[in-house]
Design an enzyme around this catalytic site. Sequence first.
Site, short mmCIF file in Angstrom:
data_model
loop_
_atom_site.label_atom_id
_atom_site.label_comp_id
_atom_site.label_asym_id
_atom_site.label_seq_id
_atom_site.Cartn_x
_atom_site.Cartn_y
_atom_site.Cartn_z
N VAL A 6 -18.67 109.23 -20.09
CA VAL A 6 -17.91 110.47 -20.00
C VAL A 6 -18.09 111.30 -21.27
O VAL A 6 -17.94 110.80 -22.38
CB VAL A 6 -16.40 110.17 -19.79
CG1 VAL A 6 -15.60 111.46 -19.71
CG2 VAL A 6 -16.18 109.34 -18.53
N CYS A 7 -18.41 112.57 -21.08
CA CYS A 7 -18.48 113.50 -22.22
C CYS A 7 -17.82 114.81 -21.80
O CYS A 7 -17.23 114.90 -20.73
CB CYS A 7 -19.91 113.71 -22.68
SG CYS A 7 -20.91 114.73 -21.60
N ALA A 8 -17.94 115.82 -22.62
CA ALA A 8 -17.26 117.08 -22.35
C ALA A 8 -17.70 117.70 -21.03
O ALA A 8 -16.88 118.06 -20.20
CB ALA A 8 -17.46 118.06 -23.51
N GLY A 10 -20.83 116.47 -19.31
CA GLY A 10 -21.77 115.62 -18.60
C GLY A 10 -23.22 115.87 -18.97
O GLY A 10 -24.10 115.10 -18.62
#
Length: 99
Positions: A6-8, A10
Amino acid sequence: MKILLVCAGGMSTNLLMKKMSAYWEEQGEELTIKAVGLGEYQDIYQDYDIVLVGPQVRYKLDEIKRDTGLPADVVNSLDYAIANCPNIMKQAKALMAQK
């Protein structure tokens, strides 16, 4: 092992995801991995074993743990930046041991 990354948005984890897949394969380890943004993880986390969180969204770690009930941790900033797959694999295996 099934990892949700998971990141800000994707996007920044796409390269890391590809490198992790290649490294796991070289090591003879089975890996399913998907990179998503913060707005998407709640829809698909049920299909994964652990959650790795990009350093840029580390402030959401507790919320992600609460929402998913899965072992989750933030990828070390340097490991993330240089795609240090051996270190990330160690981290992922440690999280799997918590399951």
